[in-house]
Every structure is written in structure tokens, then in C-alpha cells.
Write an enzyme that holds these catalytic residues in place. Structure first.
Site, PDB file in Angstrom:
ATOM      1  N   ASP A  56       0.849  -1.124  -0.105  1.00 40.50           N
ATOM      2  CA  ASP A  56      -0.115  -0.167  -0.045  1.00 40.50           C
ATOM      3  C   ASP A  56       0.904   1.356   0.060  1.00 40.50           C
ATOM      4  OD1 ASP A  56      -1.881  -1.778   0.293  1.00 40.50           O
ATOM      5  OD2 ASP A  56      -2.141  -1.585   2.643  1.00 40.50           O
TER       6      ASP A  56
HETATM    7  C1  26A Z   1     -12.437  -6.030   0.971  1.00 37.09           C
HETATM    8  N1  26A Z   1     -11.495  -6.432   1.606  1.00 37.09           N
HETATM    9  C2  26A Z   1     -11.090  -7.753   2.036  1.00 37.09           C
HETATM   10  C3  26A Z   1     -10.448  -5.246   2.012  1.00 37.09           C
HETATM   11  C4  26A Z   1      -8.914  -5.460   2.740  1.00 37.09           C
HETATM   12  C5  26A Z   1      -8.389  -4.473   3.056  1.00 37.09           C
HETATM   13  N2  26A Z   1      -8.417  -3.289   2.705  1.00 37.09           N
HETATM   14  C6  26A Z   1      -9.822  -2.995   2.012  1.00 37.09           C
HETATM   15  N3  26A Z   1     -10.718  -3.985   1.672  1.00 37.09           N
HETATM   16  N4  26A Z   1      -8.693  -6.585   3.273  1.00 37.09           N
HETATM   17  C7  26A Z   1      -7.642  -6.042   3.988  1.00 37.09           C
HETATM   18  N5  26A Z   1      -7.285  -4.840   3.652  1.00 37.09           N
HETATM   19  C8  26A Z   1      -6.111  -3.863   4.273  1.00 37.09           C
HETATM   20  O1  26A Z   1      -5.156  -4.266   3.470  1.00 37.09           O
HETATM   21  C9  26A Z   1      -3.966  -3.608   4.304  1.00 37.09           C
HETATM   22  C10 26A Z   1      -2.626  -4.079   4.068  1.00 37.09           C
HETATM   23  O2  26A Z   1      -2.326  -4.167   2.780  1.00 37.09           O
HETATM   24  C11 26A Z   1      -6.014  -4.116   5.469  1.00 37.09           C
HETATM   25  O3  26A Z   1      -6.728  -3.088   6.596  1.00 37.09           O
HETATM   26  C12 26A Z   1      -4.427  -3.530   5.487  1.00 37.09           C
HETATM   27  O4  26A Z   1      -4.198  -2.355   6.237  1.00 37.09           O
END
Ligand code: 26A
Length: 337
Positions: free
Chosen positions: A292
């Protein structure tokens, strides 16, 4: 016109770190390096003792990272939260990072939470998300005048692929605006499961993308579910880059990070590699959010109209700064690139 050059959309989540490493992974049937939506029998994970918590949400992390290197008031992020303490915490940490939140509020749902399980000396992270209110973002939230005016005032649009499970209509609305105004439109592949279970939504947005960012497992999943018979990351990226574009004024770049290994960039039929600097193992605290932060640096560079070489370099730098601290935040006081 607003001064916010970068508009981001996705899920505002709170990251909830759970200990127990392999035992926790086993208990909830999670893989050590994956990102999934929580099923009914995984809901117990949010009741496990919390080791620490902090702002998460992949694109929200990227927007905070972009703001880290951009001038004040450059970045704005939209999504849906509940009316609760978690939402207040997210607003606060965005504010601290200088990121403007334009959240829709659904008081009938709780703010989304992502359980994070670190293992293998913090080198692996498993993410298990209960979207809650984030799942209720609607096109009408995006089209609300106070939000849409920020879209119109922006120069670069970034959408997290995770929003494909929530409001592909909103992603498409932003995409069409980007084409009409010839603004760069960037999407993250976000997670392998999206190419598998949300293929149709993914395929509806890809034609609008000028830049697609992802990692090796995400691009290979794209290949696997699009009948591309190779496990070569560059080859699959070439295939994705060649999907017909809507905006003919821009060519498409596909950018694939591979942890400590070289980042692969495919553009105009050519494959280039960019090796990130080495980070000694003893300096790695938490790899959650590295991708990210990379995306944040990349989109910040585009927002300042830099070329792709600089965008990758800035992305690598922010990714590396991110893994040296706990959580998905970046070191404070701010470091300068
Ligand atoms: C819809 N999903 C599964 C998600 C996520 C996500 N952010 C948005 N939608 N599942 C995990 N994360 C985020 O990914 C970050 C790490 O790359 C987590 O909140 C974490 O901060």
C-alpha cells in the site's frame, strides 16, 4: 476548484492485530500470506485478544502514504463507515496524516475491521476482513455534491480493487470521469480472490485503467482466471496491459511488486525491472501495508506529473520506510526522500 489533486476510493478499515501466529491461522483456517473476506465461522477472530490496532484499509493506507510526500491538503479519501469509535479513530489518524476523509456514514452498521495475523518473524501477514459499514458505500454517496466536487477538482484518481466487492458502479463512474477529463486512472489488483470471485466486476473496470498496480500472487491469479497459460509474471502482466483501453490518449502500465525482488513494469509491449534497495532482516518490523505504501508513493509521483521511473523509486522508498515501523503507518517525524 479544490486543491486536492488525488482522489481515492475504497474501504475505510481499522486493522486489529491478533497474536498467536500459526495457532491463530490454524484456528481460523487462514493462510499465512493472504487477504480474505471473513466467513461466518471466522467471526470469532474479532473477539481474540487484541495486540494492537490502527488505521488500515489498503487504499486508505496508500492515500495516507501519498499525503506523506505531497504538499498539505493534496489527498482525499472516500468510503463508508459506521457512527462509532472506530470511525472516529480512522478520521483522527487520517487527519494526523493530513489526509481528508469524506466518509459516508451508515449508522446501522459498524465500521469495517481487518484482523491481521503476523507470522514467520513478521514476514507474512494474513488479513481477514469484516467489511461492515464499508460494504454499504453507494454510487449516490460518490455523487453527493460535496464529494463529486472533490472528484472534479482532482487530477489523479486511485481506486482500490477491494472496492470491486462493494461498489463497482462507483469505480466505473470515476473511471468514466477520468476518461472524459483525460485524468490518470489507477487501480490496484488488491488480492488474488478478486480475479477469481469478482472477475466480471474486475473485467468491467480494467479497460478504463491507465495504471494497474499489484503483486506477484495477484497478477498470477488474474492470469489463472483469464485463461493465460503461463506462470511468468511478466507475460501475464503483458496480457493484462494489452486489454483494450477506453482512453486512447494514454497507454497502460502494469506495475507488479515482488517484495524484496525486482518490481516488474510492463508498458508499450516492453518489460522493465526495477530492483528495490536491500532492507536488512533485523530492520523489518512489520510488512503489513508495504504494498500500500508503494502504491502511495507511486500515485503521489503521478499526481506531481513525474514519470514512471521516479514513481517506482518513490514507491520503493515508502514501502521500505513502512516495513521498518509497526502497522501501516510511516515514520514520524516525517523523513524526506
Ligand atoms: C475487501 N477487503 C478484504 C479489504 C481488505 C483491506 N482493505 C480493503 N478491503 N482486506 C485487507 N485490507 C487492508 O489491507 C491492508 C494491508 O495491505 C488491511 O486493512 C491492511 O491495512
Amino acid at each position: 476548484m479544490s486543491s486536492y489533486v488525488l482522489f481515492g476510493l475504497e474501504n475505510p478499515l481499522l486493522d486489529y492485530y491478533v497474536g498467536g501466529e500459526d495457532a491463530t491461522l490454524q484456528k481460523y483456517g487462514l493462510k499465512s500470506n493472504d487477504a480474505v473476506l471473513a466467513s461466518e465461522n471466522q467471526m470469532g477472530i474479532y473477539k481474540e485478544p487484541c495486540v494492537s490496532y490502527g488505521a488500515g484499509g489498503a487504499a486508505q493506507n496508500s492515500c495516507r502514504a501519498a499525503q506523506y510526500v505531497l504538499p498539505p491538503n493534496s489527498t482525499v479519501f472516500a468510503g463508508c463507515v459506521g457512527d462509532d469509535d472506530f470511525a472516529r479513530m480512522l478520521r483522527e489518524s487520517n487527519e494526523k496524516a493530513g489526509l481528508r476523509s469524506v466518509f459516508a456514514v451508515d449508522p446501522s452498521a459498524t465500521t469495517g475491521v481487518c484482523a491481521v495475523v503476523l507470522s514467520n518473524n513478521n514476514k507474512c501477514r494474513s488479513l481477514c476482513t469484516n467489511l461492515g459499514a464499508a460494504n454499504n458505500y453507494k454510487l449516490e454517496n460518490l455523487k453527493a455534491p460535496e464529494v463529486w466536487s472533490l472528484v472534479e477538482g482532482s487530477r489523479v484518481i486511485y481506486v482500490g480493487g477491494y472496492h470491486l466487492t462493494v461498489s463497482p458502479e462507483s469505480m466505473l463512474e470515476l473511471a468514466k470521469h477520468a476518461v472524459e477529463k483525460n485524468k490518470p486512472y489507477i487501480m490496484n489488483l488488491s488480492a488474488p480472490f478478486l480475479s477469481q470471485f469478482f472477475k466480471e466486476q474486475m473485467d468491467s473496470v480494467v479497460p478504463y485503467c491507465d495504471y494497474i498496480i499489484g503483486n506477484e500472487s495477484e497478477i498470477l491469479s488474474y492470469g489463472e482466471h483469464h485463461g493465460i497459460e503461463t506462470k511468468d509474471v511478466g507475460e501475464v502482466a503483458l496480457a493484462l496491459a494489452s486489454v483494450e483501453k477506453v482512453n486512447k490518449k494514454r497507454s497502460r502500465a502494469v506495475v507488479i511488486t515482488q517484495g524484496a525482488d525486482a518490481t516488474i513494469v510492463v508498458q508499450d509491449g516492453k518489460v522493465n525491472t526495477y530492483k528495490p534497495n536491500h532492507v536488512p532482516a533485523e530492520e523489518i518490523v512489520d510488512t503489513n501495508g508495504a504494498g500500500d505504501a508503494f502504491a502511495g508513493g507511486f500515485i503521489a509521483a503521478l499526481a506531481e506529473e513525474h514519470g514512471i521511473d521516479y514513481a517506482i523509486t518513490l514507491g520503493h522508498w515508502l514501502g521500505q520506510e513502512c516495513i521498518k515501523v509497526s502497522g501501516t503507518t510511516l515514520p514520524l517525524p516525517k523523513k524526506q526522500y
